[in-house]
Design a protein around this motif. Structure first.
Motif, PDB file in Angstrom:
ATOM      1  N   HIS A  29      23.722 -16.231  54.739  1.00  0.00           N
ATOM      2  CA  HIS A  29      24.554 -16.779  53.661  1.00  0.00           C
ATOM      3  C   HIS A  29      25.634 -15.748  53.331  1.00  0.00           C
ATOM      4  CE1 HIS A  29      20.657 -18.959  52.928  1.00  0.00           C
ATOM      5  NE2 HIS A  29      21.518 -19.956  52.959  1.00  0.00           N
ATOM      6  N   VAL A  32      31.819 -16.988  51.499  1.00  0.00           N
ATOM      7  CA  VAL A  32      32.962 -17.805  51.894  1.00  0.00           C
ATOM      8  C   VAL A  32      33.357 -18.665  50.694  1.00  0.00           C
ATOM      9  CG1 VAL A  32      33.824 -19.603  53.432  1.00  0.00           C
ATOM     10  CG2 VAL A  32      32.208 -17.893  54.294  1.00  0.00           C
ATOM     11  N   ARG A  34      34.238 -21.584  48.380  1.00  0.00           N
ATOM     12  CA  ARG A  34      33.955 -23.018  48.363  1.00  0.00           C
ATOM     13  C   ARG A  34      32.825 -23.432  49.310  1.00  0.00           C
ATOM     14  NH1 ARG A  34      37.076 -25.398  44.930  1.00  0.00           N
ATOM     15  NH2 ARG A  34      36.246 -27.436  45.524  1.00  0.00           N
ATOM     16  N   ARG A  35      32.097 -22.467  49.843  1.00  0.00           N
ATOM     17  CA  ARG A  35      30.907 -22.821  50.622  1.00  0.00           C
ATOM     18  C   ARG A  35      29.743 -23.166  49.695  1.00  0.00           C
ATOM     19  NH1 ARG A  35      27.492 -19.176  55.107  1.00  0.00           N
ATOM     20  NH2 ARG A  35      25.690 -20.585  55.151  1.00  0.00           N
ATOM     21  N   TYR A  36      29.666 -22.484  48.551  1.00  0.00           N
ATOM     22  CA  TYR A  36      28.509 -22.610  47.667  1.00  0.00           C
ATOM     23  C   TYR A  36      28.845 -23.424  46.426  1.00  0.00           C
ATOM     24  CZ  TYR A  36      27.074 -18.909  50.770  1.00  0.00           C
ATOM     25  OH  TYR A  36      26.785 -18.193  51.892  1.00  0.00           O
ATOM     26  N   ARG A  37      27.805 -23.963  45.837  1.00  0.00           N
ATOM     27  CA  ARG A  37      27.970 -24.804  44.644  1.00  0.00           C
ATOM     28  C   ARG A  37      26.846 -24.478  43.657  1.00  0.00           C
ATOM     29  NH1 ARG A  37      30.683 -29.421  43.622  1.00  0.00           N
ATOM     30  NH2 ARG A  37      31.358 -29.429  45.808  1.00  0.00           N
ATOM     31  N   CYS A  63      33.622 -21.200  43.664  1.00  0.00           N
ATOM     32  CA  CYS A  63      32.257 -21.733  43.672  1.00  0.00           C
ATOM     33  C   CYS A  63      32.179 -22.827  42.612  1.00  0.00           C
ATOM     34  CB  CYS A  63      31.251 -20.625  43.379  1.00  0.00           C
ATOM     35  SG  CYS A  63      29.527 -21.162  43.394  1.00  0.00           S
ATOM     36  N   SER A 103      23.459 -23.895  45.764  1.00  0.00           N
ATOM     37  CA  SER A 103      23.275 -24.598  47.034  1.00  0.00           C
ATOM     38  C   SER A 103      24.384 -24.251  48.014  1.00  0.00           C
ATOM     39  CB  SER A 103      23.232 -26.111  46.804  1.00  0.00           C
ATOM     40  OG  SER A 103      24.509 -26.594  46.411  1.00  0.00           O
ATOM     41  N   ASP A 104      24.113 -24.536  49.285  1.00  0.00           N
ATOM     42  CA  ASP A 104      25.040 -24.295  50.381  1.00  0.00           C
ATOM     43  C   ASP A 104      25.593 -25.648  50.823  1.00  0.00           C
ATOM     44  OD1 ASP A 104      26.348 -23.696  52.724  1.00  0.00           O
ATOM     45  OD2 ASP A 104      24.658 -22.666  53.674  1.00  0.00           O
ATOM     46  N   ASP A 105      26.863 -25.898  50.554  1.00  0.00           N
ATOM     47  CA  ASP A 105      27.449 -27.189  50.918  1.00  0.00           C
ATOM     48  C   ASP A 105      27.521 -27.377  52.428  1.00  0.00           C
ATOM     49  OD1 ASP A 105      27.732 -28.068  48.355  1.00  0.00           O
ATOM     50  OD2 ASP A 105      29.910 -27.819  48.234  1.00  0.00           O
ATOM     51  N   TRP A 106      27.490 -26.301  53.194  1.00  0.00           N
ATOM     52  CA  TRP A 106      27.527 -26.433  54.651  1.00  0.00           C
ATOM     53  C   TRP A 106      26.237 -27.053  55.194  1.00  0.00           C
ATOM     54  CZ3 TRP A 106      29.883 -21.279  56.956  1.00  0.00           C
ATOM     55  CH2 TRP A 106      31.199 -21.140  56.492  1.00  0.00           C
ATOM     56  N   SER A 107      25.109 -26.638  54.629  1.00  0.00           N
ATOM     57  CA  SER A 107      23.812 -27.122  55.126  1.00  0.00           C
ATOM     58  C   SER A 107      23.203 -28.202  54.247  1.00  0.00           C
ATOM     59  CB  SER A 107      22.832 -25.951  55.236  1.00  0.00           C
ATOM     60  OG  SER A 107      22.508 -25.452  53.940  1.00  0.00           O
TER      61      SER A 107
END
Length: 288
Positions: A29, A32, A34-37, A63, A103-107
């Motif tokens: 992790h 990056v 805007r990767r996380y929320r 974020c 949370s991880d918006d990528w996964s």
């Protein structure tokens, strides 16, 4: 000191997710934009700490935040909106879907539910050029304030207002609470902030703890105890001053805190409920 019965809130298990945001790709992790929320409600103390930290760092575009309801809508104390994230992160998850969550918006999975880790990672990995909430060399001082708030204020206030315990135990807890407030009062009589000449994570921790003390814990103390708690003018002037800061006061949902408290605690209130320490609404910064 007279108190009335206090219904115990549901006890949640220890945080199930302790992923960390690292500095590079090897961490899994890595940082990056805007990767996380964040998924949080500012009506709970952990959510309020993260919201204030997020606001101080100005991370709206880095974020994003998805707000949760003021009161959890599941019988187990969880939020139905978080259920898909939990189920995507743990096969056949059966526990409560509690917030706050990073949370991880990528996964589409959860990184962490541990509020102290979340605030530290936001500050350390997305805080470049922003306020130094964890200044170099201040970690031990911040941790000492965190322990003071947790043990000397939160836990002591809970024990002091718990019905059914021995009067000597309640009095001892009240004594510890007042002793802790005395230490903070002496510090804030001569300093604007706790450990530096600027706002740090220690101030976020103490401010949120004072909000909880006045909006939640005093409801289960008697009036004399609340008057003694209120008898720390420098401490409450500090709380009032920070409430006027947009990153603090704009996240203060007094109605939501009250509804959350009453939903979780069905015991009768003590006389301290009628003795408000601060008029938070009149001092809080207006929501944008």
């Amino acid at each position: 000191m007279s108190v009335t019965p206090l219904a115990l809130a549901p006890v949640h298990p220890a945080p199930a997710f302790r992923g960390r945001i690292g500095r590079d790709a090897r961490s899994g992790h890595y940082a990056v934009p805007r990767r996380y929320r964040l998924h949080l409600s500012a009506t709970c103390s952990d959510g309020l700490r993260i919201a204030v930290t997020h606001g101080l760092l100005g991370l709206d575009d880095v974020c994003p935040v998805t707000p949760l309801g003021a009161v959890p809508d599941c019988p187990d104390g969880g939020h139905s909106a978080l259920r898909p994230l939990y189920e995507a992160s743990v096969h056949r998850y059966r526990g409560a879907a509690v917030g706050p969550v990073l949370s991880d918006d990528w996964s589409g999975r959860i990184v962490s539910t541990h509020a102290p880790d979340i605030t530290r990672d936001l500050a350390r990995h997305f805080g470049g050029g922003r306020p130094a909430l964890y200044p170099c060399g201040a970690e031990s001082e911040i941790e000492a304030v965190e322990r003071m708030c947790a043990q000397g204020i939160e836990e002591a206030a809970q024990r002091a207002g718990t019905a059914g315990s021995e009067p000597t135990e309640r009095d001892a807890a009240l004594g510890k609470l007042l002793q802790t407030l005395d230490v903070l009062e002496r510090r804030l009589e001569v300093e604007e902030y706790l450990i530096r000449d600027q706002i740090t994570a220690a101030d976020v921790e103490l401010w949120v703890t004072l909000v909880q003390l006045d909006t939640v814990h005093r409801h289960h103390l008697d009036a004399a105890a609340v008057h003694r708690v209120a008898g720390h003018p420098a401490l409450w002037a500090y709380a009032r001053r920070l409430a006027a800061h947009p990153a603090f006061g704009a996240h203060l949902d007094l109605d939501g805190i009250a509804r959350r408290h009453h939903a979780r605690c069905r015991g009768l209130e003590a006389a301290g409920a009628a003795v408000q320490i601060l008029d938070w609404e009149s001092h809080a910064a207006v929501r944008p």
